[in-house]
Design a protein around this motif. Structure first.
Motif, PDB file in Angstrom:
ATOM      1  N   ILE A  28       0.839  -1.201   0.000  1.00  0.00           N
ATOM      2  CA  ILE A  28       0.000   0.000   0.000  1.00  0.00           C
ATOM      3  C   ILE A  28       0.875   1.252   0.000  1.00  0.00           C
ATOM      4  CG2 ILE A  28      -1.685   1.348   1.330  1.00  0.00           C
ATOM      5  CD1 ILE A  28      -2.742  -1.399   2.381  1.00  0.00           C
ATOM      6  N   ALA A  29       1.914   1.254   0.825  1.00  0.00           N
ATOM      7  CA  ALA A  29       2.795   2.422   0.920  1.00  0.00           C
ATOM      8  C   ALA A  29       3.427   2.742  -0.432  1.00  0.00           C
ATOM      9  CB  ALA A  29       3.873   2.193   1.980  1.00  0.00           C
ATOM     10  N   HIS A  30       3.915   1.732  -1.118  1.00  0.00           N
ATOM     11  CA  HIS A  30       4.553   1.981  -2.418  1.00  0.00           C
ATOM     12  C   HIS A  30       3.536   2.415  -3.472  1.00  0.00           C
ATOM     13  CE1 HIS A  30       8.715   1.152  -1.538  1.00  0.00           C
ATOM     14  NE2 HIS A  30       8.342   0.105  -0.826  1.00  0.00           N
ATOM     15  N   GLU A  31       2.357   1.847  -3.439  1.00  0.00           N
ATOM     16  CA  GLU A  31       1.292   2.261  -4.361  1.00  0.00           C
ATOM     17  C   GLU A  31       0.951   3.735  -4.125  1.00  0.00           C
ATOM     18  OE1 GLU A  31      -1.750   1.996  -7.268  1.00  0.00           O
ATOM     19  OE2 GLU A  31      -0.356   0.386  -6.769  1.00  0.00           O
ATOM     20  N   THR A 168      -8.249  -4.610  -3.224  1.00  0.00           N
ATOM     21  CA  THR A 168      -6.909  -4.680  -3.797  1.00  0.00           C
ATOM     22  C   THR A 168      -6.006  -3.626  -3.158  1.00  0.00           C
ATOM     23  OG1 THR A 168      -7.366  -3.065  -5.540  1.00  0.00           O
ATOM     24  CG2 THR A 168      -7.896  -5.392  -6.028  1.00  0.00           C
ATOM     25  N   ALA A 169      -4.713  -3.752  -3.420  1.00  0.00           N
ATOM     26  CA  ALA A 169      -3.765  -2.751  -2.936  1.00  0.00           C
ATOM     27  C   ALA A 169      -4.078  -1.388  -3.541  1.00  0.00           C
ATOM     28  CB  ALA A 169      -2.339  -3.167  -3.258  1.00  0.00           C
ATOM     29  N   THR A 175      -8.297   4.596  -1.004  1.00  0.00           N
ATOM     30  CA  THR A 175      -8.985   4.927   0.243  1.00  0.00           C
ATOM     31  C   THR A 175      -8.112   5.828   1.110  1.00  0.00           C
ATOM     32  OG1 THR A 175     -10.223   2.857   0.199  1.00  0.00           O
ATOM     33  CG2 THR A 175     -10.047   3.962   2.332  1.00  0.00           C
ATOM     34  N   LEU A 176      -6.852   5.467   1.257  1.00  0.00           N
ATOM     35  CA  LEU A 176      -5.931   6.247   2.073  1.00  0.00           C
ATOM     36  C   LEU A 176      -5.666   7.615   1.438  1.00  0.00           C
ATOM     37  CD1 LEU A 176      -4.080   6.661   4.420  1.00  0.00           C
ATOM     38  CD2 LEU A 176      -2.423   5.124   3.346  1.00  0.00           C
ATOM     39  N   HIS A 177      -5.506   7.650   0.137  1.00  0.00           N
ATOM     40  CA  HIS A 177      -5.285   8.902  -0.583  1.00  0.00           C
ATOM     41  C   HIS A 177      -6.464   9.855  -0.357  1.00  0.00           C
ATOM     42  CE1 HIS A 177      -4.242  11.014  -4.598  1.00  0.00           C
ATOM     43  NE2 HIS A 177      -3.464  11.472  -3.650  1.00  0.00           N
ATOM     44  N   THR A 178      -7.658   9.320  -0.378  1.00  0.00           N
ATOM     45  CA  THR A 178      -8.865  10.129  -0.141  1.00  0.00           C
ATOM     46  C   THR A 178      -8.835  10.740   1.252  1.00  0.00           C
ATOM     47  OG1 THR A 178     -10.156   8.809  -1.692  1.00  0.00           O
ATOM     48  CG2 THR A 178     -11.397  10.067  -0.052  1.00  0.00           C
TER      49      THR A 178
END
Length: 186
Positions: A28-31, A168-169, A175-178
């Motif tokens: 997730i962090a790299h994405e 998915t990742a 979700t986190l970006h939002t």
């Protein structure tokens, strides 16, 4: 020669991704790092395993050594975030008091901090077993595996809980970006 423009209008922040081994924290962090970088944000991924082999070299896995490792990463993340970088920190950080100390470090410098619990069930993590830790633990080669024979204290009030076994990742990163956008951090 091309020059990259960085957005300096938004504050830095630490995004602390905690969860069991093989939960999906680093993926997730790299994405998310790719997305933030494409938007012109200065971003660093402070992977717990990579930091353990450098800044925390020589530390073992006792409670005190795990706490020291988490505090070292927390210090680096806070300094980066205070200086306008989005620090993405995928690290197990199994103990609530250790995570609270990192959060307090950020609060004392008024540095934005977002705790994300990557809430993946241990059976899913065991099936993924990205680094072979669960297999090695089952074979008796290692002990003190977080979530199996060493505790993991689930965050009671994270800023976000992501269940990677249900998305998915890329969806998790979205979700986190939002959440970061809603807080004025992305």
């Amino acid at each position: 020669m091309t020059s990259q423009k960085f957005c300096t209008c938004l504050p830095g922040a630490t995004v602390w991704l905690t969860g069991l081994p093989s939960a999906g924290k680093t993926t997730i962090a790299h994405e998310l790092a790719g997305r933030l970088g494409a938007e012109g944000r200065r971003v660093e991924v402070l992977d717990g395993d990579e930091i353990r082999s450098s800044l925390s070299a020589g530390l073992g896995f006792s409670r005190a050594e795990r706490d020291t490792h988490v505090q070292r990463i927390g210090l680096v993340a806070e300094v980066l975030a205070r200086n306008g970088v989005i620090a993405l920190v995928p690290v197990i950080a199994p103990y609530a008091d250790s995570r609270a100390a990192v959060r307090e470090r950020h609060a004392s410098s008024a540095t934005p901090y977002v705790e994300v619990h990557v809430a993946t069930p241990v059976d899913v993590c065991r099936a993924r077993d990205v680094k072979g830790l669960y297999a090695r633990q089952a074979a008796g080669e290692i002990s003190c595996l977080t979530g199996v024979d060493d505790p993991y204290q689930i965050p009671e009030n994270p800023d976000l809980r992501i269940e990677t076994h249900q998305q998915t990742a890329a969806q998790s990163a979205t979700t986190l970006h939002t959440v970061l956008k809603e807080r004025g951090l992305a």
